[in-house]
Design a protein around this motif. Sequence first.
Motif, PDB file in Angstrom:
ATOM      1  N   GLN A 328       0.876  -1.168   0.000  1.00 51.16           N
ATOM      2  CA  GLN A 328       0.000   0.000   0.000  1.00 51.16           C
ATOM      3  C   GLN A 328       0.918   1.223   0.000  1.00 51.16           C
ATOM      4  OE1 GLN A 328      -3.343   0.769   0.272  1.00 51.16           O
ATOM      5  NE2 GLN A 328      -4.270  -1.257   0.194  1.00 51.16           N
ATOM      6  N   HIS A 329       1.404   1.553  -1.201  1.00 52.66           N
ATOM      7  CA  HIS A 329       2.443   2.574  -1.324  1.00 52.66           C
ATOM      8  C   HIS A 329       1.844   3.962  -1.537  1.00 52.66           C
ATOM      9  CE1 HIS A 329       1.369   1.699  -5.467  1.00 52.66           C
ATOM     10  NE2 HIS A 329       1.985   2.805  -5.830  1.00 52.66           N
ATOM     11  N   GLY A 330       2.730   4.951  -1.541  1.00 51.79           N
ATOM     12  CA  GLY A 330       2.311   6.322  -1.813  1.00 51.79           C
ATOM     13  C   GLY A 330       1.801   7.082  -0.609  1.00 51.79           C
ATOM     14  N   LEU A 331       1.936   6.514   0.595  1.00 53.82           N
ATOM     15  CA  LEU A 331       1.404   7.180   1.783  1.00 53.82           C
ATOM     16  C   LEU A 331       2.218   8.414   2.158  1.00 53.82           C
ATOM     17  CD1 LEU A 331       0.463   4.093   4.003  1.00 53.82           C
ATOM     18  CD2 LEU A 331      -0.863   5.250   2.222  1.00 53.82           C
ATOM     19  N   GLY A 332       3.386   8.568   1.564  1.00 51.75           N
ATOM     20  CA  GLY A 332       4.181   9.780   1.781  1.00 51.75           C
ATOM     21  C   GLY A 332       3.848  10.878   0.797  1.00 51.75           C
ATOM     22  N   GLY A 333       2.806  10.685   0.005  1.00 42.54           N
ATOM     23  CA  GLY A 333       2.429  11.683  -0.990  1.00 42.54           C
ATOM     24  C   GLY A 333       3.331  11.629  -2.202  1.00 42.54           C
ATOM     25  N   ASP A 334       3.324  12.706  -2.993  1.00 45.29           N
ATOM     26  CA  ASP A 334       4.150  12.727  -4.198  1.00 45.29           C
ATOM     27  C   ASP A 334       5.591  13.097  -3.842  1.00 45.29           C
ATOM     28  OD1 ASP A 334       4.214  15.451  -3.759  1.00 45.29           O
ATOM     29  OD2 ASP A 334       2.677  15.901  -5.253  1.00 45.29           O
ATOM     30  N   ASN A 335       6.407  13.236  -4.849  1.00 53.90           N
ATOM     31  CA  ASN A 335       7.830  13.524  -4.626  1.00 53.90           C
ATOM     32  C   ASN A 335       8.126  15.000  -4.428  1.00 53.90           C
ATOM     33  OD1 ASN A 335       9.427  11.027  -4.713  1.00 53.90           O
ATOM     34  ND2 ASN A 335       8.471  10.772  -6.724  1.00 53.90           N
ATOM     35  N   LEU A 336       7.120  15.858  -4.538  1.00 52.94           N
ATOM     36  CA  LEU A 336       7.352  17.287  -4.424  1.00 52.94           C
ATOM     37  C   LEU A 336       6.755  17.889  -3.158  1.00 52.94           C
ATOM     38  CD1 LEU A 336       6.714  18.289  -8.151  1.00 52.94           C
ATOM     39  CD2 LEU A 336       8.895  17.888  -7.015  1.00 52.94           C
ATOM     40  N   GLN A 337       5.493  17.553  -2.849  1.00 49.52           N
ATOM     41  CA  GLN A 337       4.823  18.166  -1.708  1.00 49.52           C
ATOM     42  C   GLN A 337       4.606  17.218  -0.538  1.00 49.52           C
ATOM     43  OE1 GLN A 337       1.514  19.795  -4.275  1.00 49.52           O
ATOM     44  NE2 GLN A 337       1.940  21.636  -3.086  1.00 49.52           N
ATOM     45  N   GLY A 338       4.486  15.931  -0.794  1.00 52.20           N
ATOM     46  CA  GLY A 338       4.291  14.970   0.286  1.00 52.20           C
ATOM     47  C   GLY A 338       2.967  15.114   1.000  1.00 52.20           C
TER      48      GLY A 338
END
Length: 390
Positions: A328-338
């Motif tokens: 369940q990935h992506g919990l840190g948001g995107d690579n720019l804003q998080g």
Amino acid sequence: MHHNGTFLLKETRQQYYPIHSLFSSLSQNTIIFYQKYSHAISPKIMSPHLRLPTTLLLLTLLFSSPSVHFPAKANTLTLPKFQEAPSFRNGAECPKTNTDPSSHTIHISMTLDATYLRGSVAGVLSVLKHATCPENIVFHFLAAHRRSELQHTILATFPYLKFRIYHFDTNLVNNKISSSIRRALDQPLNYARIYLAELLPTTVKRIIYFDSDLIVVDDIEKLWNINLNSRVLGAPEYCHANFTNYFTTRFWQNPVFAGTFRSRKACYFNTGVMVIDLVKWRREKYTEKLENWMRIQKRYRIYELGSLPPFLLVFAGNVEGVEHRWNQHGLGGDNLQGLCRDLHPGSVSLLHWSGKGKPWLRLDSKKACPLDGLWAPYDLYKHESLYSDS
């Protein structure tokens, strides 16, 4: 990159400096030093009328400004301290590894460094806590620096853990790494997963690779026992993702590069959770294939996302699909804003804070996302406010 203590001096050929004001700020020792050594430290290519004031300014910084300092390198940061984890023991149904270790041992690899150590420790704890046979698990940690300190930290935190720390030589990738959209993705240790087959002993025939920003909430044996069939690598695939976004226009406009995916149904997969057959990897020399794409990237700039695209170029379309519950990935948001994100629909066996936002940083800053609370119970970090003697 700007560091505290970095001074920028803008000079022109027509600009003159009040020398007496510069001398007034210098100590007597500084002036003596200048008189003796100015010939050695003054830049030879600098215009003569600039050489003296520039040298004096440098000396002023060295001798007269004790508050000027530069931040320590990452490998000199103090390692965080952790509480000792509980001991986890095998259940009665667990097979004995002392009879045939190769058939019953689960091998897991993660990286260790000062920046992500808190996440790595939480990940290890989560694996042990939910495992039916925790004593059958061996961790293989990869570290670029400070192995003895990291060894002491892991031993103190997990006294009963079976593990080994391997040195990752950053020279293997220093001349192959290209800058990406987020600085963290450019760190050499982020590429260590490419060299698992070379770093680990040949007796390790299968490995689970985990990133340092995840927790496992299910029995790891279920992931370990997946059937890779004829594949080298198994991971959850996401075929609905727009695959073209992972490579530059230059890549897709080049028929040779774009033709890489012509004969396979390429799907995105996240390299933070992988099950790898190291025997096949070694035999088919996949490290060399990944390195080749890194060299091409240095010359043609065909992607922007660190160590992920080489794996997609080599493996996408030839991955053994694993249930999505295992990343369940992506919990840190995107690579720019998080920014905060929700879970994907379905069951959950592993929570992964890939992206810019890390749960320990957001929790400490009192800006936690709702799902960061699921990570917090695995955090063994000793907060100073709770453990200070003062």
